[in-house]
Write an enzyme that holds these catalytic residues in place. Structure first.
Site, PDB file in Angstrom:
ATOM      1  CE  LYS A   1      -1.511  -3.180   6.838  1.00 31.92           C
ATOM      2  NZ  LYS A   1      -1.461  -3.805   5.484  1.00 31.92           N
TER       3      LYS A   1
ATOM      4  CG  ASP B   1      -2.315  -0.201   4.906  1.00 32.85           C
ATOM      5  OD1 ASP B   1      -1.210   0.266   5.232  1.00 32.85           O
ATOM      6  OD2 ASP B   1      -2.447  -1.157   4.127  1.00 32.85           O
TER       7      ASP B   1
ATOM      8  CG  ASP C   1     -14.026   6.774  -3.485  1.00 33.70           C
ATOM      9  OD1 ASP C   1     -13.102   6.835  -2.652  1.00 33.70           O
ATOM     10  OD2 ASP C   1     -14.071   7.487  -4.504  1.00 33.70           O
TER      11      ASP C   1
ATOM     12  CB  CYS D   1      -7.595   1.631   1.887  1.00 32.41           C
ATOM     13  SG  CYS D   1      -8.052   3.380   1.713  1.00 32.41           S
ATOM     14  CB  ALA D   2     -10.226  -3.240   4.288  1.00 33.42           C
ATOM     15  CB  ALA D   3      -8.755  -5.075  -0.723  1.00 28.17           C
TER      16      ALA D   3
ATOM     17  CB  CYS E   1       3.503  -0.906   1.832  1.00 25.60           C
ATOM     18  SG  CYS E   1       2.519  -0.777   0.320  1.00 25.60           S
TER      19      CYS E   1
ATOM     20  CG  ASP F   1     -10.419  -2.069  -1.644  1.00 21.99           C
ATOM     21  OD1 ASP F   1      -9.366  -1.810  -1.027  1.00 21.99           O
ATOM     22  OD2 ASP F   1     -10.477  -2.141  -2.884  1.00 21.99           O
TER      23      ASP F   1
ATOM     24  N   GLY G   1      -7.547  -7.759   3.119  1.00 24.37           N
ATOM     25  CA  GLY G   1      -8.162  -8.112   4.389  1.00 24.37           C
ATOM     26  C   GLY G   1      -7.237  -8.680   5.443  1.00 24.37           C
TER      27      GLY G   1
END
Length: 417
Positions: free
Chosen positions: A196, A271, A241, A190-192, A321, A214, A194
């Protein structure tokens, strides 16, 4: 505090940042130190001064949306898309006070607003009211140039973009805990946007492969832009997905993107989408109870896919988070029960506190978790006098605590069973 990973740090970068403060109109020549983190050699720490007391509030007001308000608190100027309302007689060049509409109740173009608002500081209007709200007027560009923000945290837009990337401290720590190695194949599920992803690629010296996924196309575009800006070639970003990223059969085509076969990755960073209750600054929280409780099942779907995509002896890092027990320690307890192949691992560096009780984890297991919780300590405002009187070690200690709320768990997969 603000935190900047040094994508390719050298002394000139530190000297340049020091000059940025000296030449910044908001700082008026104040000397702000640029610190290196002792446990993270690719991190620069920039102290933030505030909240500042006694700022005069002007009769002419500008109301901005919550997202714009957060950006202003972190050093940004006010841009036209973020402006919701201004005083009826505002002209270009006027001294204005900027407020955030934290409940989202101000109507666009209103000439006055009596609802709940938070003072963000003072600035100079770059445009008149008629120019901002005209149908043929500017839809972009700067609307208010901040000269007296409540928090002194200058914007680093367009400042050495190929060398620096703005990140919160725990977001940087999580990439170090993943500990990617050159030549490995890494998945950021779940990268956006970007941050990390690019940090992981940097830690690998741009050698190997980082797959970033993402669900939202515009966010994937942002990942690609960040990778290009930082000149990282090992990143491959896909709009996909993550809950559907596992393939049970080998495909007949030569596509390199998802879905992937089981045991395809050396390390996986999950994440996960979360309730975001650790995000700071945050002047209001608008999610409903239904929305908050929807994250746990989604996180478990993603986690299940991640375990199956991970190679034996591979590393899985789970992070959020947020600060809720249900999305953090309860997820760890569920994972250890559901997947006997997983074992909790110690984390290095360990800068935050241990895990929270209440999920059935043992004291030893809680010590292996890492939780950043700013509410656990009493934090005082920082003015220029206290900044100049503080020792470097004290400022670094403060930086380790005064950050977003964040949770990290690290697992190793002992077998493919």
């Amino acid at each position: 505090m603000s935190f900047f990973p040094k994508i390719s740090f050298h002394r000139e970068v530190e000297e340049y940042l020091t000059k940025v403060f000296r030449n910044n109109e908001q700082f008026k020549g104040l000397c702000v130190p640029v610190l290196e983190h002792p446990k993270l050699q690719d991190i620069l720490l920039i102290p933030v001064i505030g909240p500042r007391q006694g700022l005069k509030k002007h009769a002419s007001e500008v109301i901005v949306g919550a997202q714009c308000g957060y950006a202003v608190l972190r050093g940004a100027h006010v841009y036209v898309p973020g402006i919701i309302s201004t005083s009826r007689s505002m002209k270009a060049g006027d001294l204005v006070s900027v407020y955030s509409d934290i409940e989202g109740k101000c109507k666009r173009g209103a000439k006055e607003f009596e609802g709940v608002k938070v003072f963000l500081g003072n600035g100079i209007s770059e445009l008149s009211r008629s120019e901002i709200f005209s149908s043929v007027g500017p839809s972009n560009g700067m609307g208010v140039r901040m000269i007296e923000p409540v928090y002194l945290s200058p914007s680093f837009d367009n400042v050495l973009p190929s060398h620096l990337f703005l990140q919160n401290l725990p977001s940087v720590v999580v990439s170090h805990i993943l500990n990617p190695q050159p030549g490995e194949r890494i998945l950021d599920m779940c990268a956006a946007p970007g941050g990390k992803t690019t940090h992981v690629a940097t830690l690998m010296h741009d050698q190997g492969e980082v797959i970033a996924m993402d669900r939202i196309a515009n966010k994937v575009k942002k990942i690609k832009q960040n990778a290009e800006l930082l000149q990282l070639n090992c990143i491959k970003a896909f709009c996909y997905d993550g809950t559907k990223a596992l393939s049970v059969e080998k495909r007949g085509d030569d596509r390199e993107g998802p879905p992937f076969l089981p045991e395809s990755f050396d390390r996986i960073l999950l994440d996960a989408p979360c309730s975001g209750m650790g995000q700071r600054p945050n002047m209001a929280y608008s999610s409903t109870l239904k929305e908050v409780t929807s994250y746990q099942p989604l996180q478990r779907k993603l986690f299940t896919v991640a375990v199956k995509l991970l190679k034996p002896r591979g590393v899985l890092v789970y992070s959020t988070c947020t600060v809720t027990l249900s999305e953090n320690e309860e997820q760890v307890a569920w994972a250890l029960k559901t997947f006997p192949c997983l074992q909790l691992q110690s984390q290095e560096p360990h800068i935050g506190g241990e895990g929270m009780r209440g999920a059935g984890l043992s004291p030893d297991q809680l010590k292996l978790l890492q939780r950043f919780d700013p509410s656990a300590v009493t934090l005082q405002g920082m003015d220029i006098n206290s900044l100049q009187d503080s020792r470097e070690d004290d400022l670094i200690s403060l930086a380790n605590k005064d950050c977003i709320g964040f949770f990290i768990a690290k697992f190793i997969k002992s077998s493919s069973k």
